[in-house]
Design a protein around this motif. Structure first.
Motif, short mmCIF file in Angstrom:
data_model
loop_
_atom_site.label_atom_id
_atom_site.label_comp_id
_atom_site.label_asym_id
_atom_site.label_seq_id
_atom_site.Cartn_x
_atom_site.Cartn_y
_atom_site.Cartn_z
N ARG A 118 11.55 -5.91 -7.94
CA ARG A 118 11.88 -7.32 -8.13
C ARG A 118 10.61 -8.17 -7.97
O ARG A 118 9.72 -7.82 -7.19
CB ARG A 118 12.95 -7.78 -7.13
N VAL A 119 10.58 -9.25 -8.74
CA VAL A 119 9.34 -10.03 -8.84
C VAL A 119 9.55 -11.42 -8.23
O VAL A 119 10.53 -12.10 -8.56
CB VAL A 119 8.92 -10.16 -10.33
N VAL B 87 14.06 -10.28 9.27
CA VAL B 87 14.08 -8.88 8.86
C VAL B 87 13.40 -8.02 9.91
O VAL B 87 12.28 -8.30 10.34
CB VAL B 87 13.36 -8.71 7.50
N THR C 191 16.48 -2.36 2.13
CA THR C 191 17.25 -2.60 0.89
C THR C 191 16.86 -1.63 -0.22
O THR C 191 17.48 -1.61 -1.27
CB THR C 191 17.03 -4.04 0.38
N PHE D 10 14.17 -1.75 -2.07
CA PHE D 10 13.60 -2.47 -3.22
C PHE D 10 12.09 -2.62 -3.04
O PHE D 10 11.60 -2.79 -1.92
CB PHE D 10 14.20 -3.89 -3.33
N CYS E 163 20.62 -9.49 -1.41
CA CYS E 163 19.23 -9.96 -1.48
C CYS E 163 18.28 -8.79 -1.26
O CYS E 163 18.34 -8.13 -0.21
CB CYS E 163 19.00 -11.03 -0.42
N PRO E 164 17.39 -8.51 -2.22
CA PRO E 164 16.45 -7.40 -2.04
C PRO E 164 15.43 -7.65 -0.93
O PRO E 164 14.84 -6.71 -0.43
CB PRO E 164 15.72 -7.33 -3.40
N VAL E 165 15.26 -8.90 -0.51
CA VAL E 165 14.26 -9.21 0.52
C VAL E 165 14.84 -8.98 1.92
O VAL E 165 14.24 -8.29 2.74
CB VAL E 165 13.74 -10.66 0.39
N CYS E 166 16.03 -9.54 2.19
CA CYS E 166 16.56 -9.45 3.56
C CYS E 166 17.84 -8.63 3.68
O CYS E 166 18.26 -8.30 4.79
CB CYS E 166 16.79 -10.86 4.12
N GLY E 167 18.47 -8.33 2.57
CA GLY E 167 19.68 -7.51 2.60
C GLY E 167 20.96 -8.29 2.77
O GLY E 167 22.05 -7.72 2.77
N GLU F 34 17.07 -15.96 -8.69
CA GLU F 34 18.15 -15.67 -7.76
C GLU F 34 17.67 -16.12 -6.38
O GLU F 34 16.61 -15.68 -5.92
CB GLU F 34 18.48 -14.18 -7.77
N HIS G 32 20.06 -17.15 2.90
CA HIS G 32 19.90 -16.57 4.23
C HIS G 32 18.41 -16.50 4.64
O HIS G 32 18.03 -16.98 5.70
CB HIS G 32 20.52 -15.16 4.24
N CYS G 33 17.58 -15.92 3.76
CA CYS G 33 16.15 -15.80 4.12
C CYS G 33 15.28 -16.86 3.44
O CYS G 33 14.12 -17.02 3.78
CB CYS G 33 15.61 -14.41 3.76
N PHE H 273 14.26 -16.86 0.34
CA PHE H 273 13.41 -16.36 -0.73
C PHE H 273 14.12 -16.40 -2.07
O PHE H 273 15.35 -16.36 -2.15
CB PHE H 273 12.94 -14.93 -0.43
N ASP H 274 13.32 -16.50 -3.12
CA ASP H 274 13.90 -16.41 -4.46
C ASP H 274 13.12 -15.41 -5.30
O ASP H 274 11.94 -15.14 -5.04
CB ASP H 274 14.00 -17.77 -5.15
N LEU H 275 13.80 -14.85 -6.28
CA LEU H 275 13.21 -13.82 -7.15
C LEU H 275 13.64 -14.09 -8.58
O LEU H 275 14.67 -14.74 -8.82
CB LEU H 275 13.75 -12.43 -6.76
N ALA I 65 15.52 -13.51 -11.78
CA ALA I 65 16.79 -12.84 -12.05
C ALA I 65 16.52 -11.63 -12.94
O ALA I 65 15.59 -11.63 -13.75
CB ALA I 65 17.76 -13.80 -12.74
#
Lengths: 138, 197
Positions: free
Chosen positions: A23-24, A68, A96, A98, B5-9, B37, B41-42, B44-46, B48
């Motif tokens: 993911r970017v 985290v 996760t 990722f 969320c891939p960053v924080c889950g 996206e 919660h954390c 962050f955005d990514l 989509a």
């Protein structure tokens, strides 16, 4: 260094084989690197597009997510694509599963010299430096 | 709300779409959607996952319009579609198909290259022979320098020497009007040209 190299290989392999787990983040300036979308950037990395990769460091993600555990670390590398030097930073989020592509931007003071035929053309190097300075301003 | 969320889950990402202006070579900038996206919660955005497809679809019409514009510009400079196809060695009616929207990324890059450097067609027609390519580059540089001189109403003389067989040929081009100003653009060009040649 060895661990970071292993992670780099795994990251590139993920970009090639399982791009859905890469993911970017919006900080990646992929348009400034002539990619139409972040998918193109991932394909480029997976296709071994990053040349002359040089490990820079591994550090805690400054301003990363606070909630985290364990804290996330960032691997950063210098690379070239043709005459252009870049900086790439990514994170493996083991919880996760990722890969997070955190940063992609120009490397204004690269540690490695550009390839010789270009370095020997001072006019071209001067012009490229001017273009990069203009990109940085934008 | 979509996935994890891939960053924080944390679960429950939401999508946010904004529009950004993208530079399209030889055309107007295009406005394309930029979908992120966002995790509340954390924080962050990514990008989509389907952002790339959305961008490509939004760019398609802008690119077709730019193809029309580039071919029109080239026609105004005297480069007909038939000439371009012959010079570049493309099958007949290729450019017609490009104009109709059937254009690959490679073809689009070729067209942009030709639009930026029309003398590439002459180089292709000459089989990309080194001597011809060198002469075309020098002639093009001289032409652009003289155009700048004309714009800024200053005197300019471009002299290029190159060897043809045993002989040294000197080409001289002049823009001779009354100098009124020393424009910075012209100064830079004049300094750059000897090194470039």
């Amino acid at each position: 260094v060895h661990d970071a190299d292993c992670r780099l290989k795994a990251f590139i392999e993920a970009c090639r084989g399982t791009p859905s787990i890469v993911r970017v983040l919006p900080e990646c300036k992929f348009r400034a690197w002539n990619f139409g979308s972040h998918d193109d950037l991932i394909r480029f990395i997976g296709n071994d597009g990053l040349e002359r990769l040089l490990y820079l460091n591994t550090a805690d993600w400054k301003n990363g997510p606070q909630n985290v555990v364990p804290a996330l670390t960032v691997d950063s590398f210098e690379f070239y694509s043709g005459p252009r030097a870049g900086y790439l930073a990514f994170v493996w989020q083991r919880n996760t599963k990722f890969w997070l592509l955190k940063s992609l931007h120009d490397q204004p003071r690269p540690r490695q010299m550009p390839t010789l035929p270009l370095a020997e053309n001072p006019l071209l190097m001067k012009m490229l430096a001017q273009f990069q300075a203009k990109d940085d301003e934008e | 709300m979509t996935s994890t969320c891939p960053v924080c889950g944390a679960s429950g990402l939401r999508k946010e779409t904004t529009y950004e202006s993208i530079h399209i070579p030889f055309s107007k900038d295009a406005s394309v959607p930029r979908t992120l996206e966002v995790c509340d919660h954390c924080g962050f955005d990514l990008y989509a996952e389907d952002e790339g497809e959305t961008t490509t679809a939004a760019l398609a019409s802008a690119i077709t319009a730019s193809v029309h514009g580039m071919l029109d510009d080239l026609a105004q400079q005297g480069h007909s579609m038939a000439y371009l196809e012959r010079g570049l060695g493309l099958p007949q009616r290729t450019l017609g198909r490009w104009k109709g929207g059937e254009i690959s990324a490679a073809a689009l890059t070729l067209l942009r290259t030709v639009r930026a450097f029309p003398f590439v067609v002459q180089a292709a027609e000459a089989g990309f022979r080194t001597q011809t390519c060198d002469a075309l580059i020098v002639a093009e540089a001289a032409q652009r320098l003289l155009q700048k001189a004309k714009t800024h109403n200053v005197t300019c003389r471009v002299e290029a020497r190159y060897e043809v067989g045993q002989k040294t040929v000197t080409v001289v081009a002049k823009q001779a009007t009354v100098p009124t100003s020393g424009a910075p653009v012209l100064t830079n060009w004049a300094k750059a040209l000897p090194e470039a040649v």
